[in-house]
Scaffold this motif. Structure first.
Motif, mmCIF file in Angstrom:
data_model
loop_
_atom_site.group_PDB
_atom_site.id
_atom_site.type_symbol
_atom_site.label_atom_id
_atom_site.label_comp_id
_atom_site.label_asym_id
_atom_site.label_seq_id
_atom_site.Cartn_x
_atom_site.Cartn_y
_atom_site.Cartn_z
ATOM 1 N N UNK A 21 0.810 -1.213 0.000
ATOM 2 C CA UNK A 21 0.000 0.000 0.000
ATOM 3 C C UNK A 21 0.842 1.260 0.000
ATOM 4 N N UNK A 22 1.882 1.280 0.819
ATOM 5 C CA UNK A 22 2.770 2.446 0.869
ATOM 6 C C UNK A 22 3.522 2.585 -0.457
ATOM 7 N N UNK A 23 3.991 1.460 -1.004
ATOM 8 C CA UNK A 23 4.678 1.499 -2.299
ATOM 9 C C UNK A 23 3.776 1.983 -3.408
ATOM 10 N N UNK A 24 2.545 1.510 -3.417
ATOM 11 C CA UNK A 24 1.580 1.943 -4.424
ATOM 12 C C UNK A 24 1.293 3.435 -4.285
ATOM 13 N N UNK A 25 1.154 3.885 -3.053
ATOM 14 C CA UNK A 25 0.923 5.308 -2.812
ATOM 15 C C UNK A 25 2.086 6.138 -3.341
ATOM 16 N N UNK A 26 3.304 5.679 -3.074
ATOM 17 C CA UNK A 26 4.483 6.410 -3.546
ATOM 18 C C UNK A 26 4.531 6.453 -5.073
ATOM 19 N N UNK A 27 4.164 5.347 -5.706
ATOM 20 C CA UNK A 27 4.177 5.296 -7.172
ATOM 21 C C UNK A 27 3.106 6.168 -7.803
ATOM 22 N N UNK A 28 1.978 6.301 -7.133
ATOM 23 C CA UNK A 28 0.832 6.953 -7.761
ATOM 24 C C UNK A 28 0.443 8.280 -7.111
#
Length: 146
Positions: A21-28
């Motif tokens: 979730x944190x990685x996805x947030x950072x990507x998007x």
């Protein structure tokens, strides 16, 4: 009492889902900001909206970590049920958003589905026999924890 295997597996799935979730947030994140800027009702106050979104995400993250702590470290049955209900609604929401044309696609969708699967798996681990004993619900053979 040492933590049973199901609780350890619950933690692994929980933290893997959180990291995704944190990685996805950072990507998007930039795409989310662009979406806010393109919305005519939000564009004039985009800085405030970004702060609001950031604070809301931070509070959500903090509440998830708090639930994890009470479930995995304190064996709190009430926290377990709050976790199950909240994360269950989140999983259902993710699945129902698949029909929404404005929902993420591509990598964002894949990450979301994997994170949802990990969340569902973490919930399942909370209902295994050794986890039930962790929450004080059943007597269990002590060899289960070896």
């Amino acid at each position: 009492m040492t933590r049973p295997a199901s609780i350890i597996n619950f933690e692994r799935c929980f933290w893997a889902s959180m990291l995704l979730g944190v990685g996805s947030l950072a990507l998007h994140w930039s795409g989310m900001i662009d979406g806010l800027k393109s919305d005519p009702t939000v564009a004039p106050m985009v800085e405030s909206a970004v702060i609001f979104v950031g604070v809301a995400l931070g509070i959500g993250f903090a509440l998830s970590v708090l639930l994890w702590y009470f479930v995995a470290r304190k064996a709190n049955n009430i926290a377990k049920w709050i976790f199950v209900v909240v994360m269950g609604f989140g999983a259902v929401s993710t699945l129902t958003s698949l029909n929404d044309p404005t929902s993420p696609t591509g990598l964002a969708l894949a990450i979301s589905l994997v994170s949802t699967a990990l969340t569902a798996l973490s919930i399942l681990f909370l209902f295994r026999p050794d986890a039930r004993a962790w929450f004080g619900k059943d007597a269990v053979d002590p060899r289960t924890f070896e």
